[in-house]
Design an enzyme around this catalytic site. Structure first.
Site, PDB file in Angstrom:
ATOM      1  N   HIS A 192      31.403  46.972   9.118  1.00 54.92           N
ATOM      2  CA  HIS A 192      30.353  46.642   8.147  1.00 54.92           C
ATOM      3  C   HIS A 192      29.477  47.816   7.755  1.00 54.92           C
ATOM      4  O   HIS A 192      28.474  47.631   7.068  1.00 54.92           O
ATOM      5  CB  HIS A 192      29.442  45.542   8.693  1.00 54.92           C
ATOM      6  CG  HIS A 192      30.106  44.214   8.824  1.00 54.92           C
ATOM      7  ND1 HIS A 192      30.110  43.281   7.820  1.00 54.92           N
ATOM      8  CD2 HIS A 192      30.797  43.682   9.841  1.00 54.92           C
ATOM      9  CE1 HIS A 192      30.764  42.201   8.226  1.00 54.92           C
ATOM     10  NE2 HIS A 192      31.196  42.420   9.447  1.00 54.92           N
ATOM     11  N   LYS A 204      15.664  42.273   0.910  1.00 56.28           N
ATOM     12  CA  LYS A 204      16.685  42.724   1.850  1.00 56.28           C
ATOM     13  C   LYS A 204      15.970  43.406   3.009  1.00 56.28           C
ATOM     14  O   LYS A 204      14.760  43.633   2.931  1.00 56.28           O
ATOM     15  CB  LYS A 204      17.670  43.687   1.190  1.00 56.28           C
ATOM     16  CG  LYS A 204      16.978  44.824   0.392  1.00 56.28           C
ATOM     17  CD  LYS A 204      17.970  45.730  -0.310  1.00 56.28           C
ATOM     18  CE  LYS A 204      18.552  45.192  -1.586  1.00 56.28           C
ATOM     19  NZ  LYS A 204      19.939  44.828  -1.531  1.00 56.28           N
ATOM     20  N   ARG A 205      16.717  43.758   4.089  1.00 55.72           N
ATOM     21  CA  ARG A 205      16.076  44.501   5.167  1.00 55.72           C
ATOM     22  C   ARG A 205      15.514  45.820   4.649  1.00 55.72           C
ATOM     23  O   ARG A 205      16.010  46.368   3.668  1.00 55.72           O
ATOM     24  CB  ARG A 205      17.092  44.768   6.293  1.00 55.72           C
ATOM     25  CG  ARG A 205      17.304  43.585   7.205  1.00 55.72           C
ATOM     26  CD  ARG A 205      16.023  43.130   7.867  1.00 55.72           C
ATOM     27  NE  ARG A 205      15.654  44.013   8.944  1.00 55.72           N
ATOM     28  CZ  ARG A 205      15.876  43.770  10.230  1.00 55.72           C
ATOM     29  NH1 ARG A 205      16.422  42.629  10.600  1.00 55.72           N
ATOM     30  NH2 ARG A 205      15.527  44.626  11.167  1.00 55.72           N
ATOM     31  N   LYS A 207      18.325  51.853   1.500  1.00 56.57           N
ATOM     32  CA  LYS A 207      18.249  50.806   0.468  1.00 56.57           C
ATOM     33  C   LYS A 207      17.222  51.154  -0.613  1.00 56.57           C
ATOM     34  O   LYS A 207      17.131  50.516  -1.644  1.00 56.57           O
ATOM     35  CB  LYS A 207      17.914  49.452   1.107  1.00 56.57           C
ATOM     36  CG  LYS A 207      19.025  48.945   2.045  1.00 56.57           C
ATOM     37  CD  LYS A 207      18.655  47.602   2.649  1.00 56.57           C
ATOM     38  CE  LYS A 207      19.605  47.151   3.740  1.00 56.57           C
ATOM     39  NZ  LYS A 207      20.829  46.511   3.212  1.00 56.57           N
TER      40      LYS A 207
HETATM   41  C1  26V Z   1      22.639  49.639  10.937  1.00 54.92           C
HETATM   42  C2  26V Z   1      21.963  50.830  10.811  1.00 54.92           C
HETATM   43  C3  26V Z   1      21.512  51.511  12.015  1.00 54.92           C
HETATM   44  C4  26V Z   1      21.023  52.929  11.777  1.00 54.92           C
HETATM   45  C5  26V Z   1      20.227  53.054  10.527  1.00 54.92           C
HETATM   46  C6  26V Z   1      20.987  52.617   9.328  1.00 54.92           C
HETATM   47  C7  26V Z   1      21.711  51.339   9.548  1.00 54.92           C
HETATM   48  C8  26V Z   1      22.153  50.635   8.469  1.00 54.92           C
HETATM   49  C9  26V Z   1      22.814  49.453   8.596  1.00 54.92           C
HETATM   50  C10 26V Z   1      23.061  48.953   9.840  1.00 54.92           C
HETATM   51  C11 26V Z   1      23.739  47.624   9.952  1.00 54.92           C
HETATM   52  C12 26V Z   1      25.178  47.713  10.215  1.00 54.92           C
HETATM   53  C13 26V Z   1      25.898  46.395  10.137  1.00 54.92           C
HETATM   54  C14 26V Z   1      25.497  45.561   8.951  1.00 54.92           C
HETATM   55  O1  26V Z   1      24.662  44.691   9.058  1.00 54.92           O
HETATM   56  N1  26V Z   1      26.111  45.780   7.813  1.00 54.92           N
HETATM   57  C15 26V Z   1      25.892  45.001   6.608  1.00 54.92           C
HETATM   58  O2  26V Z   1      26.929  44.031   6.525  1.00 54.92           O
HETATM   59  C16 26V Z   1      26.845  43.236   5.360  1.00 54.92           C
HETATM   60  C17 26V Z   1      27.933  42.192   5.457  1.00 54.92           C
HETATM   61  O3  26V Z   1      29.183  42.798   5.413  1.00 54.92           O
HETATM   62  C18 26V Z   1      26.974  44.104   4.130  1.00 54.92           C
HETATM   63  O4  26V Z   1      26.860  43.302   2.980  1.00 54.92           O
HETATM   64  C19 26V Z   1      25.907  45.182   4.123  1.00 54.92           C
HETATM   65  O5  26V Z   1      26.114  46.064   3.044  1.00 54.92           O
HETATM   66  C20 26V Z   1      25.950  45.954   5.433  1.00 54.92           C
HETATM   67  O6  26V Z   1      24.854  46.869   5.523  1.00 54.92           O
END
Ligand code: 26V
Length: 798
Positions: A346, A534-535, A540
């Protein structure tokens, strides 16, 4: 009991007395909610049992979806809708003077997730059941879901969430199906009957108790199961310090980790992961054995899908059971395991890829670590055979390297399928982030573009629009979402376009009322509702949005006669409690809101609203009211996004970069029905290779940029000078890693185009209709059908 409204009322009143021990006259809304909930659960239990019996009897292939998060939201209305009894109940309750919507408000959101990943899991469950597919979820029953956000003085404050405070009407505790999970201790190898047998000694054992929730399909008899595991102390603990043991144990399912920044070093998080995996696998195998006996053909009858790497320990756990308990040799066990597990990635952000230090992993999970070590050794051995002497390649691909276990590497090596969540994302995985793995196993990699449960995000969230659609193209779009394309017939039909506009207007009014009631700020519903929910993450780029608002404000302030199409900018976002920078952005949005909303010169031209505690149920109020959907991540960074799809299906127009699934939205609706701006993924990657770009140059050469960036540190918005220094520094000192200033001009220009388009009402409504018509592709029904066909090999059972 739901055959007609009279029957319903009779049973309801009876049940109310029995359940609450009160007469109807004395009863409260909460009593009504509990009574209705328990009636519905009882009503589905017949189909629930039948579904399970059929799965047992037909022995068809089944899929188990393992996810550390499920962002379910509220279930009452969705269940009524799916069961097709919404009207009877609504009318029956009305006769009794009870408002169903009021009961709905009493239901807490099941918020067992952080954002997109957890909500995706919930949408998938809905589609699986609605397509009559044999697919079940496993997760953790966190006592506290994602924190509740309050905004105090512009700052985010976190409170513990309490969704179980008044119990959960949807769950059934199954104490008889509890299993034991061992942690710590040591492993002893003994030779028994000519083979090495491993014994896990002196382990601290935790009991995992399942709570089952029914997953009701839309107008189908299928009721699948979401099994959530709760951690409890073992019945006869052998420890001296029982109180501490109890606390340690219960901590495992106490909190959802709010961080989606990485959790390196947090023992409890690794405990949660193994807890989920071990409990799920034990439960899956127990029912498998009942059905099929030996595990030799496991991979032919079940698939275990892991939602990101959090449940990746399912790979060594399955190996452990096949080898230690079933007595299979390594190669047999590996063949079965590899062909049972499928993995979804993801994110490509390297800082988000999970890795665990060996010094934490090994003592906590001694036998599992041994198996991971062996998987790694065999894998590295194969690499060596292929390219002898290429140490760099081996080091970069290894599962254990530099004293860390790399979870994504384990997932790729130990599974038969690796998928990304949007086309661009999968391409980036294959061509960049995971290229060496792609070259090694090209057949494993595939794309499954995300989708959303359109029955929640359109049918339930936007009943008026749903009614209009059904009126025009018939009701079957609810099960066959691609039929939304038939709406195109009406793209030049003024009466339909006008109705679309009226519905949007009504939805905007509802949101405006909510905003007024929550915050006391009146907003003009003829303005463009421009929304980013969104988060909160740097990538973002909520910052880009707010800098643009500051720029608009500067124009109004510098020229009182400045003409612009009025705008209401709405934000909703939770920041990870430890994410300092993200919290500064929240404060900045609120500081700007405070100044802008209180400046009499601005009038109705500009309003800024930060809605606190963004969550599923709030999202359902927001999407139907949006004109503009802000999807403005730095290209290449957002794997897919799913909010973009929820806006689209509700008729909002996307203002976005060519990132994640925006690329596919753009392709479907065409240039004329979307506002695209900014660098492409390729350009971003090009700059990264060059070491970035020179943000100072943009600061010096664009007066608009200089003014807003200076305002971050000259006290203009908050009267102090250092509050937003970290933001200022990120843009200039740290060279703007997310290309905010680089994309600024292009973003401003797109906003100008939005304003122009909005003034042409007919054109705007036509664009909106085009978006709705093409959104059928983004139903998770389509996504799940692709998973079922290409990865899982499962069929509808009836
Ligand atoms: C984690 C981290 C940790 C370090 C800082 C940046 C960062 C950014 C994102 C994440 C989350 C990783 C997993 C996640 O939630 N991904 C999300 O999954 C969704 C469903 O597939 C997708 O629509 C999103 O674009 C994606 O960010």
């Amino acid at each position: 009991m739901f055959s007609n409204k009279e029957k319903f009322k009779e049973v309801f009143l009876n049940r109310l007395e029995m359940l609450c021990g009160k007469s109807f006259a004395e009863s409260t809304s909460r009593d009504h909610y509990q009574t209705l909930g328990s009636m519905i659960r009882e009503y589905v239990s017949n189909d629930w049992i039948t579904t399970n019996e059929r799965y047992m009897a037909t022995k068809g292939k089944q899929v188990y979806y393992l996810s550390i998060e499920y962002l379910l939201g509220k279930l009452l209305r969705q269940n009524l809708l799916n069961l097709g009894i919404e009207e009877i109940i609504q009318d029956g309750l009305e006769d009794l003077g009870i408002d169903l919507s009021e009961l709905e408000e009493l239901e807490p959101d099941a918020g067992l997730g952080n954002g997109g990943l957890g909500r995706l899991a919930a949408c998938f469950l809905d589609s699986l059941a609605s397509l009559n597919l044999p697919g079940h979820g496993h997760g953790i029953r966190y006592k506290h879901g994602l924190f509740e956000q309050k905004i105090v003085d512009g700052y985010q404050v976190e409170l513990p969430e309490q969704w179980l405070r008044s119990g959960n009407v949807w769950e059934v505790r199954k104490a008889d199906l509890a299993v034991s999970i061992p942690f710590w201790g040591k492993v002893e190898a003994r030779e028994e009957n000519g083979r090495l047998v491993f014994h896990h000694l002196h382990a601290e054992t935790v009991t995992a108790v399942p709570y089952d929730m029914p997953v009701v399909g839309f107008h189908s008899d299928t009721v699948n199961t979401l099994r959530l595991w709760s951690a409890e102390p073992a019945q006869f603990p052998i420890f001296k310090d029982i109180l501490n043991y109890k606390r340690r144990t219960e901590a495992i399912s106490e909190f959802l980790y709010p961080d989606d920044t990485h959790d390196e070093g947090k023992i409890l998080r690794l405990k949660q992961q193994y807890f989920l995996v071990s409990a799920s696998v034990q439960s899956i195998l127990r029912s498998y054995r009942k059905q099929h006996g030996s595990l030799l053909h496991l991979h032919e009858h079940i698939c275990i899908h892991i939602n990101d790497t959090h449940p990746v320990l399912v790979i060594p756990e399955l190996m452990r059971i096949l080898i230690d308990d079933e007595g299979l040799d390594w190669d047999q066990a590996w063949h079965i395991t590899k062909n049972t597990i499928a993995y979804t990635n993801h994110t490509t952000l390297s800082e988000a890829l999970e890795k665990w230090p060996v010094y934490i992993f090994q003592p906590l999970l001694p036998r599992i670590y041994m198996i991971v070590e062996e998987i790694n050794e065999r894998f590295c051995h194969d690499l060596w055979e292929e390219t002898p002497g290429d140490w760099d390649r081996i080091a970069s691909l290894a599962i254990i390297a530099d004293h860390f276990v790399k979870m994504a590497h384990l997932a790729i090596v130990g599974s038969f399928s690796v998928n990304g969540v949007a086309r661009l994302h999968t391409e980036i995985l294959k061509e960049r982030e995971m290229k060496p793995f792609f070259l090694l196993y090209p057949e494993k990699f595939n794309n499954k573009t995300n989708g959303i449960a359109h029955r929640r995000w359109l049918l339930k969230a936007n009943p008026k629009l749903s009614e209009l659609i059904t009126d025009k193209i018939g009701p079957s779009w609810t099960s066959r979402p691609h039929e939304l394309i038939d709406l195109l017939k009406y793209e030049n039909d003024n009466s339909v376009l006008q109705q679309l506009k009226n519905i949007k207007q009504e939805n905007k009014q509802k949101l405006a009322d909510f905003i007024y009631q929550q915050m006391g700020v009146p907003v003009d519903t003829s303005a463009i509702f421009d929304i980013q929910v969104k988060r909160l993450h740097a990538y973002k780029r909520q910052l880009l949005n707010v800098l643009h608002i500051m720029y608009l404000y500067n124009q109004i302030k510098d020229d009182p006669n400045f003409q612009m199409v009025p705008r209401v900018f709405i934000f909703g976002a939770k920041a990870s409690p430890g994410y300092y920078y993200a919290k500064k952005i929240i404060k900045l949005i609120n500081a700007v809101a405070d100044k802008v909303n209180h400046d009499p010169r601005v009038g109705d031209r500009l309003k800024v609203i930060f809605l606190e505690n963004y969550r599923v149920s709030l999202a359902e109020k927001i999407f139907p009211a949006a004109d503009i959907s802000e999807q403005i991540s730095t290209s290449s960074k957002e794997a897919s996004g799913t909010g973009n799809m929820k806006f689209m299906i509700n008729g909002a127009l996307t203002l976005g970069t060519l990132d994640g699934a925006n690329v596919e939205i753009h392709e479907l609706v065409g240039d004329d029905n979307i506002f695209i701006f900014g660098l492409t993924a390729e350009e971003v990657l090009h700059y990264y290779r060059k070491g970035g770009y020179d943000s100072i140059e943009y600061y010096h050469h664009d007066q608009r940029i200089r003014q807003v960036v200076d305002q971050l540190v000259n006290g203009f918005f908050d009267g102090v000078h250092n509050e937003f220094e970290p933001i200022f520094d990120s843009l200039l000192e740290e060279n703007d890693q997310y290309f905010v200033l680089k994309d600024f001009a292009s973003y401003v220009d797109s906003h100008r185009k939005v304003g122009e388009a909005f003034t042409d009402v007919q054109r705007w409504q036509k664009m909106s209709l085009n978006n709705i018509a093409h959104a059928g592709y983004f139903s998770s029904d389509r996504t799940i059908k692709e998973y079922a066909r290409d990865i899982w090999g499962i069929q509808p059972l009836w």
